[in-house]
Design an enzyme around this catalytic site. Structure first.
Site, mmCIF file in Angstrom:
data_model
loop_
_atom_site.group_PDB
_atom_site.id
_atom_site.type_symbol
_atom_site.label_atom_id
_atom_site.label_comp_id
_atom_site.label_asym_id
_atom_site.label_seq_id
_atom_site.Cartn_x
_atom_site.Cartn_y
_atom_site.Cartn_z
ATOM 1 N N ASN B 401 0.823 -1.198 0.000
ATOM 2 C CA ASN B 401 0.000 0.000 0.000
ATOM 3 C C ASN B 401 0.866 1.261 0.000
ATOM 4 O O ASN B 401 0.902 1.985 -0.993
ATOM 5 C CB ASN B 401 -0.950 -0.022 1.205
ATOM 6 C CG ASN B 401 -1.981 1.092 1.144
ATOM 7 O OD1 ASN B 401 -1.913 1.978 0.304
ATOM 8 N ND2 ASN B 401 -2.947 1.052 2.028
ATOM 9 N N ASP B 402 1.591 1.491 1.076
ATOM 10 C CA ASP B 402 2.382 2.719 1.168
ATOM 11 C C ASP B 402 3.400 2.853 0.032
ATOM 12 O O ASP B 402 3.683 3.959 -0.417
ATOM 13 C CB ASP B 402 3.127 2.767 2.505
ATOM 14 C CG ASP B 402 2.166 2.908 3.679
ATOM 15 O OD1 ASP B 402 1.038 3.373 3.441
ATOM 16 O OD2 ASP B 402 2.536 2.554 4.807
ATOM 17 N N VAL B 403 3.943 1.732 -0.447
ATOM 18 C CA VAL B 403 5.005 1.801 -1.457
ATOM 19 C C VAL B 403 4.467 2.166 -2.835
ATOM 20 O O VAL B 403 5.249 2.345 -3.767
ATOM 21 C CB VAL B 403 5.808 0.483 -1.549
ATOM 22 C CG1 VAL B 403 6.502 0.183 -0.239
ATOM 23 C CG2 VAL B 403 4.945 -0.679 -1.990
ATOM 24 N N VAL B 404 3.125 2.266 -2.986
ATOM 25 C CA VAL B 404 2.575 2.728 -4.268
ATOM 26 C C VAL B 404 1.774 4.011 -4.067
ATOM 27 O O VAL B 404 0.975 4.397 -4.915
ATOM 28 C CB VAL B 404 1.664 1.653 -4.920
ATOM 29 C CG1 VAL B 404 2.470 0.415 -5.267
ATOM 30 C CG2 VAL B 404 0.501 1.280 -4.020
ATOM 31 N N ALA B 443 1.731 3.149 7.621
ATOM 32 C CA ALA B 443 1.921 4.513 8.085
ATOM 33 C C ALA B 443 0.589 5.201 8.380
ATOM 34 O O ALA B 443 0.560 6.331 8.830
ATOM 35 C CB ALA B 443 2.712 5.304 7.049
#
Lengths: 101, 475
Positions: B401-404, B443
Site C-alpha cells: 500500500n504505502d510503497v505505491v 503509516a
C-alpha cells in the site's frame, strides 16, 4: 602484534567490507544477513581458547557455553543461507513465448 | 600456551580464514556465485576452528567437541525447520546468540587472562586489553538484549507498538556515558583482578540494560532497520574481541559484518525516507493503529472482479506485480506464481517489482518469491523498474500500500512524504488487492490510487482473490 598493526588491519577491513557489501545484489540481502551472522560467530575462537585452558574453572564453563551458542549460529547460519540460496533459480524455460515482439 | 607467541603460520591461517570470509560476501554479488560464496564461508570457519584447536593445549577435547556437536545439531535443525516468513525473527535470535557469546568470551578472558595472553609480567591485564575486553562485553551485551527485544517484537511475543519511557534519552545516554567512564577507570586502575571486578560486571550489566531500553521504544515498522543495526553491532562485538585476542580472522570478520549491517541500515532508512537518528530515537508508529478513518472523505471508487482482472491481464503485453508483506501474510505467493505462469504461457510479459521495505527485513520479499519458484530474473528492484510503468498495461498490487502511494511524491504533509515509491499511477490499468476499503497502510495514510479512474479494487483475501483469477484464466 602491536595495537597499531591490529588497528591498521581493522580499518582496511572496514573499507573492504564497505565496498564488498555495496556489491551485494539487493535480492540477496537476507542471505547476506544470515551469512554475516554465521561468520561473526568466528568469535567461537575466543570461546575455544577459554574452554581449552585449565586456568580458571569458571572461564572454562563460560567458554563451553560460548562454543554451544556460537555453534548454533555457525551451523544454523550457513545451513539457512544454503537453503535460501538454493531457492534462487533462473528462468528454466527458453524465452520462446515470453517476449512480446 | 600463549596466543601471542604463536608461529607466523598460525597468523597466516587466520588471515586465510579472513580472506575466505571476504570471498563469502563477495559471492553474494550474484545468485549464480552465491552458493560458492557460502562454501567459502564454511571453509573459512573450519580453518579458524581447526587452527585454534591444534595450536592450543586442550585440557578436555571431548567436552569441546560435545559442545560443538550440541550447538551444531540445534542450529541445523532450526535452519531446516524455519519458515521463510520467520527469517527476521530467526536472524534476530541469531544476533542475540553472537552478542551473548561475545559477552561470555569477554567474561572468560576477564577470569582467565593468562589463557588469552593478555597479561603483563606482573600478571595484570594489559590496559589496552582491558578497554578492548570491556568494549567487546558492552557491545555484545547491547546486541544480546536488543536482539531479544527485536525477536519478541517480530515474533509477536511482544506488541509491535513502541513503548515510550519518560526521559528515555537521558537514561540511555547516561548509561552509555557511565559504561565509557567505568571502562576508562578500569583501564587506568593500577591492577586488575578481584579488586576491579565490580567495574567489569557493572559495565556489563549496564550494557544489558541499554540494549533493552534502546529497542523497546522502536515500533514494528522500523524493525528492518533495527535488525540491520543489530547485525552491525554483532560485527563490532566480534571485532572488539578480535582486538583482545590479536586475531586477524575475528577482526576482518567483525569489520565486514559491521560494515554490512551499517550499509543495510542505511539502505532501509533511505527506502523509508527516515533518518537513522529518528529511528533510534524511536516512537514512530505510536499513533498509527488508531487509524485515520474519521478524517476520511467518502469518494467514489471502482470495484473489480477476478474475471475482470483475468480478462484484462490476458490481453496485456506487460504486467508488473507489486507484492507487499500482506501477500506473504496471506500465503499467496505460490498461487501468484501460478497466475504469472498462466499469463506467461499466453504471451504476456510478467515482472515483479520489489520495494526495499516490501518484507520485514532487507531482501525478505526476494526470498519469499524465490521460495515460490519465481525466477530471480523476473524480479526487479525499485530503481530498475520504475521507468517501465508508463509502458505497462497492468500494475497488479497485492498486499502493498504505502510503497505505491503517490502522496509520497506530492503531499508534503504526508507522513510518508519523500519515501521512494512505485509510479503505478502511470500504468494503463491498476488492480489493487485489498481486504477491505477501511484499512490503511502501515503509516496510516490514505492512498490516492484507490480512487483513480484506471484503478479497480479487488476486495478479498489476497490468496482467495488470486485463486479466483487463476480459475478465470484457465477458462
Amino acid at each position: 602484534m602491536d595495537f597499531v598493526s591490529i588497528l591498521s588491519i581493522f580499518v582496511l577491513a572496514c573499507f573492504v567490507g564497505y565496498y564488498v557489501v555495496w556489491s551485494v545484489t539487493p535480492a540477496l540481502h537476507t542471505p547476506l544477513m544470515a551469512v554475516t551472522n554465521a561468520i561473526s560467530s568466528v568469535i567461537i575462537v575466543g570461546a575455544l581458547i577459554a574452554a581449552a585452558a585449565s586456568g580458571a574453572p569458571g572461564a572454562k564453563w563460560l567458554g563451553l557455553a560460548g562454543i554451544v551458542l556460537a555453534s548454533i549460529n555457525i551451523f544454523g547460519g550457513f545451513a539457512v543461507t544454503a537453503r535460501m540460496l538454493a531457492m534462487f533459480r533462473r528462468k528454466d524455460k527458453p524465452a520462446s513465448k515470453g517476449e512480446p515482439r | 600456551m600463549n596466543a601471542h607467541a604463536a608461529s607466523p603460520w598460525v597468523a597466516m591461517a587466520y588471515l586465510i580464514a579472513g580472506i575466505f570470509f571476504i570471498l563469502a560476501l563477495r559471492g553474494l554479488s550474484h545468485p549464480t556465485t552465491s552458493r560458492r560464496g557460502n562454501r567459502f564461508g564454511m571453509a573459512g570457519m573450519l580453518i579458524a576452528v581447526v587452527t585454534t584447536l591444534v595450536t592450543h593445549e586442550i585440557a578436555s577435547l571431548p567436552e569441546i567437541l560435545g559442545a560443538i556437536a550440541l550447538g551444531g545439531v540445534i542450529g541445523f535443525v532450526i535452519a531446516r525447520k524455519i519458515a521463510m516468513t520467520a527469517m527476521p525473527q530467526l536472524v534476530a535470535a541469531f544476533h542475540s546468540l553472537v552478542g551473548l557469546a561475545a559477552v561470555l568470551v569477554a567474561c572468560a578472558a576477564f577470569l582467565d587472562p593468562g589463557a588469552f595472553g593478555i597479561v603483563d609480567a606482573a600478571g595484570n591485564i594489559l590496559a589496552v586489553s582491558r578497554v578492548e575486553m570491556m568494549l567487546g562485553a558492552a557491545i555484545g551485551a547491547i546486541t544480546f538484549s536488543g536482539s531479544i527485544i527485536a525477536f519478541a517484537k517480530l515474533n509477536g511475543n511482544m506488541s509491535g507498538a513502541p513503548i515510550l519511557l519518560p526521559g528515555r534519552h537521558v537514561i540511555n545516554l547516561g548509561a552509555i556515558v557511565a559504561i565509557l567512564v567505568i571502562t576508562a577507570l578500569y583501564a587506568l586502575a593500577p591492577q586488575a583482578g578481584a579488586g576491579e571486578g565490580w567495574m567489569f560486571w557493572t559495565a556489563a550489566a549496564l550494557a544489558f540494560t541499554v540494549g533493552f531500553l534502546l529497542i523497546i521504544p522502536i515500533g514494528g515498522a522500523d524493525m528492518p532497520v533495527v535488525v540491520s543495526m543489530l547485525n552491525s553491532y554483532s560485527g563490532w562485538a566480534a571485532a572488539a574481541m578480535g582486538f583482545t585476542l590479536h586475531n586477524t580472522a575475528m577482526i576482518v570478520t567483525g569489520a565486514l559484518v559491521g560494515a554490512s549491517g551499517a550499509i543495510l541500515s542505511y539502505i532501509m532508512c533511505r527506502a523509508m525516507n527516515r533518518s537513522f537518528v529518528s529511528v533510534i530515537a524511536g516512537g514512530f508508529g505510536a499513533e498509527s493503529g488508531s487509524g485515520a478513518e474519521g478524517e476520511r472523505i467518502d469518494r467514489p471508487w471502482k470495484r473489480g472482479s477476478a474475471e475482470d482482472a483475468a480478462w484484462i491481464m490476458k490481453e496485456a503485453q506487460q504486467v508488473i506485480i507489486i507484492p507487499g508483506y500482506g501477500m506473504a501474510v496471506a500465503q499467496a505467493q505460490h498461487v501468484l506464481r501460478e497466475m504469472a505462469d498462466l499469463l506467461k504461457a499466453g504471451g504476456v510479459t510478467v515482472k515483479y517489482a520489489i520495494h526495499p521495505v516490501a518484507g520485514r527485513m532487507p531482501g525478505h520479499m526476494n526470498v519469499l518469491l524465490a521460495e515460490a519458484n519465481v525466477p530471480y530474473d523476473e524480479v526487479f528492484e525499485l530503481e530498475d523498474i520504475n521507468g517501465e510503468f508508463a509502458q505497462t498495461d497492468v500494475a497488479f498490487v497485492i498486499g502493498a500500500n504505502d510503497v505505491v502511494n503517490p502522496a509520497a511524491k506530492t503531499d508534503r504533509s504526508s507522513p510518508i512524504y519523500g519515501m521512494p515509491v512505485f509510479d503505478v499511477e502511470k500504468a494503463k490499468t491498476i488492480f489493487f488487492i485489498k481486504r477491505s476499503m477501511s484499512g490503511v497502510g502501515y503509516a496510516g495514510v490514505d492512498n490516492e490510487v484507490f480512487y483513480m479512474d484506471q484503478t479497480m479494487m479487488l476486495l478479498a483475501d489476497a490468496k482467495k482473490m488470486v485463486e479466483d483469477v487463476v480459475k478465470a484464466l484457465q477458462h
